[in-house]
Design an enzyme around this catalytic site. Structure first.
Site, mmCIF file in Angstrom:
data_model
loop_
_atom_site.group_PDB
_atom_site.id
_atom_site.type_symbol
_atom_site.label_atom_id
_atom_site.label_comp_id
_atom_site.label_asym_id
_atom_site.label_seq_id
_atom_site.Cartn_x
_atom_site.Cartn_y
_atom_site.Cartn_z
ATOM 1 N N LYS A 1 0.854 -1.194 0.000
ATOM 2 C CA LYS A 1 0.000 0.000 0.000
ATOM 3 C C LYS A 1 0.890 1.243 0.000
ATOM 4 O O LYS A 1 1.764 1.397 0.860
ATOM 5 C CB LYS A 1 -0.890 0.010 1.241
ATOM 6 C CG LYS A 1 -1.986 -1.040 1.185
ATOM 7 C CD LYS A 1 -2.770 -1.095 2.474
ATOM 8 C CE LYS A 1 -3.628 0.125 2.700
ATOM 9 N NZ LYS A 1 -4.374 0.030 3.985
HETATM 10 C C1 E4P Z 1 -7.556 1.262 4.247
HETATM 11 O O1 E4P Z 1 -6.763 1.359 3.331
HETATM 12 C C2 E4P Z 1 -7.576 2.259 5.309
HETATM 13 O O2 E4P Z 1 -6.327 2.163 5.908
HETATM 14 C C3 E4P Z 1 -8.636 2.043 6.353
HETATM 15 O O3 E4P Z 1 -9.665 1.262 5.858
HETATM 16 C C4 E4P Z 1 -9.183 3.332 6.908
HETATM 17 O O4 E4P Z 1 -10.339 3.044 7.665
HETATM 18 P P1 E4P Z 1 -10.854 4.023 8.818
HETATM 19 O O5 E4P Z 1 -11.314 5.287 8.175
HETATM 20 O O6 E4P Z 1 -11.969 3.265 9.461
HETATM 21 O O7 E4P Z 1 -9.695 4.244 9.733
#
Ligand code: E4P
Length: 226
Positions: free
Chosen positions: A86
């Protein structure tokens, strides 16, 4: 549509996989912090308990292109198979994406708040683009609409990338995206459990079982119960 678990806690992942064959796990540094162990050991452990076909998405933490690439190489060498790196869609991140892809590393572009960020990341070679649906909603934008727009842009532009929509608060957001043909979603365990649980289903099953035992007991003169 692939459905992934946005959590790094082993008990939660095992508990969810015990009930349903999910498609993988996504993590970020905050999620790993919540798990409370050495990040690299936690990631190795997650990889070990997942089926080989399940994806594991792991985020780089550096804000410089070269160091992002070094981190990604380290993660690829140490965690195992079916890893997606990522990369936040910052300028250094967008520079890193094509270099990672050239090395055969699969990339999920993350921290996406606009459709054009996703488009540029997909052009750079990312396999997935992760818009933050609920965070967008909390900013007064429409997260589901942004995710759908990204999906449509990918298709109309002939890009191979898929949306991996993230940051959900409820199952309605996921239903909307499922109906639109989105490639993948990742959500926290409570949101995933809400995808299938319904009080009425539970009560229907209970009534059927009770009727069955009442029938058996009346025919056989027994006092059996579930
Ligand atoms: C995914 O890539 C993100 O890191 C994550 O889903 C963010 O989720 P949140 O807004 O619930 O922290």
């Amino acid at each position: 549509m692939l459905v992934l678990i946005d959590d790094a806690r082993i008990e939660e992942i095992e508990n969810l996989y015990d009930k349903y064959p999910y498609d993988g796990v996504t993590t970020n540094p905050s999620i790993l912090k919540a798990a409370g162990h050495s990040p690299i050991e936690q990631l190795k452990m997650i990889r070990r308990i997942l089926p080989p076909t399940s994806q594991l998405h792991v985020q780089v933490v550096s804000d410089q292109t070269d160091r992002m690439i070094q981190e990604a190489q380290f993660l690829m060498d140490h965690i195992g198979e079916n890893i997606y790196i990522k990369v936040p869609v910052t300028e250094p991140g967008l520079r890193a994406i094509p270099r990672l892809v050239q090395q055969g590393i699969k990339v999920t572009a993350t921290a996406i708040y606009t459709a054009m960020q996703a488009f540029m990341a997909a052009k750079a070679g990312a396999s997935y683009a992760a818009p933050y649906v609920n965070r967008l909603d909390n900013m007064g934008a429409d997260g589901v609409r942004v995710a759908k727009t990204i999906h449509d842009i990918f298709r109309v532009q002939g890009l191979k990338a898929e949306v991996l929509a993230a940051s959900f608060k409820n199952s309605q957001q996921i239903l909307d995206l499922c109906q639109h043909g989105i490639g993948a979603v990742t959500a926290a365990p409570d949101v995933l459990r809400a995808l299938t649980y319904h009080d009425a289903t539970f009560m229907a099953e209970e009534n059927f079982t009770n009727d069955f035992y009442m029938l058996v007991n009346s025919v056989a003169g027994t006092h059996l119960h579930p």
